[in-house]
Scaffold this active site. Structure first.
Site, short mmCIF file in Angstrom:
data_model
loop_
_atom_site.label_atom_id
_atom_site.label_comp_id
_atom_site.label_asym_id
_atom_site.label_seq_id
_atom_site.Cartn_x
_atom_site.Cartn_y
_atom_site.Cartn_z
N CYS A 1 -5.41 -2.68 3.04
CA CYS A 1 -5.25 -2.67 4.30
C CYS A 1 -6.42 -2.63 5.23
CB CYS A 1 -4.50 -1.56 4.62
SG CYS A 1 -3.42 -1.37 6.23
N LYS B 1 -9.86 3.09 -1.95
CA LYS B 1 -9.86 2.57 -0.62
C LYS B 1 -11.12 2.92 0.08
CE LYS B 1 -7.49 1.57 3.87
NZ LYS B 1 -6.19 2.07 4.41
N GLU C 1 0.75 -1.02 0.15
CA GLU C 1 -0.05 -0.02 0.12
C GLU C 1 0.83 1.36 -0.04
OE1 GLU C 1 -3.55 2.00 2.87
OE2 GLU C 1 -2.10 0.38 3.63
#
Length: 260
Positions: free
Chosen positions: A144, A111, A45
């Protein structure tokens, strides 16, 4: 596009310099010199900046230096590259994931779940999942903190075969990371390939890595060495995945739902 019963996935577990895209792109370029023949390369990431909330200073456009460099790598190695960077679009900032294909075609995923504190303050959450196809395999992406939310990642009607997880998940929550990876693999009857960084960031958080490849039964096929930069490549097999889905079709009993 050709289809394949096997998919070679290479994970690049690496340290990331704090807020220094020039240094990071050069470092990954050097690491990739040892890359074997592969189909998919998974980067951590925010690999070009580290996990920073300094979006106004670090953000790039979709055709900025980071994506142009990744497109060069994808063409050079003739494989798909996956990762994320800090993006700016229409006066908003995103932790933007990408699939970059060998011909330069690029697909983006923003995200969805922004981490408590800094990220949720400075970034805008994404609204849509992304599934792409390559060599007969369907691939999905999680970034994540997304990993904690099974509804968002639910593999309804077996839409994907592989969930790629890119992360900067710190050492003090490593057990949580590894537990959630296995859970997502089991409940979604899919491979999970996770790339985490190593090193210490500008906030003095430590990252031990623990990148993994987990099969559709939750078995760890590969686990990287803690606190070590390395590239490992694993071959995923479609036959075993499909046989398991036929013998144990739990996906047929899953609850259908729509996210609003």
């Amino acid at each position: 596009m050709e289809t394949s019963e096997q998919l070679r996935v290479s994970i690049v577990q690496a340290d990331i310099a704090w807020e220094d895209s020039h240094a990071n792109l050069a470092h990954f370029d050097q690491l990739l010199q040892q890359l074997p023949a592969t189909d998919i390369v998974v980067l951590p990431e925010m690999f070009s900046s580290a996990f920073s909330s300094n979006a106004t200073q670090l953000a790039e456009t979709n055709n900025g230096t980071t994506i142009q460099t990744v497109q060069k790598w994808a063409n050079q190695h003739q494989c798909v590259f996956v990762g994320s960077f800090i993006a700016q679009e229409n006066n908003h900032y995103y932790n933007r994931g990408f699939f970059v294909f060998p011909d330069g075609t690029t697909h983006f995923y923003d995200k969805r779940h922004l981490f408590l504190g800094g990220e949720e303050t400075y970034f805008t959450p994404g609204e849509n999942n992304l599934i792409v196809s390559y060599k007969g395999w369907n691939l999905s992406l999680a970034i994540c903190y997304d990993l904690r939310f099974p509804v968002w990642l639910r593999n309804q009607q077996l839409q994907y075969d592989v969930l790629l997880v890119i992360a900067e998940w710190p050492t003090n929550r490593q057990t949580v990371f590894e537990t959630l990876l296995a859970a997502r693999a089991i409940e979604n009857q899919a491979y999970v390939c996770a790339c985490n960084r190593v090193g210490i960031d500008g906030n003095q958080l430590q990252y031990s890595g623990g990148s993994q490849v987990i099969d559709y039964r939750g078995r760890v096929l590969e686990r990287f060495t803690d606190h070590t930069e390395e590239i490992r490549t694993l071959v995923l097999n479609k036959e075993g995945l499909e046989n398991m889905r036929k013998k144990m079709p739990t996906w047929k009993h899953a609850d259908n739902f729509t996210l609003v």
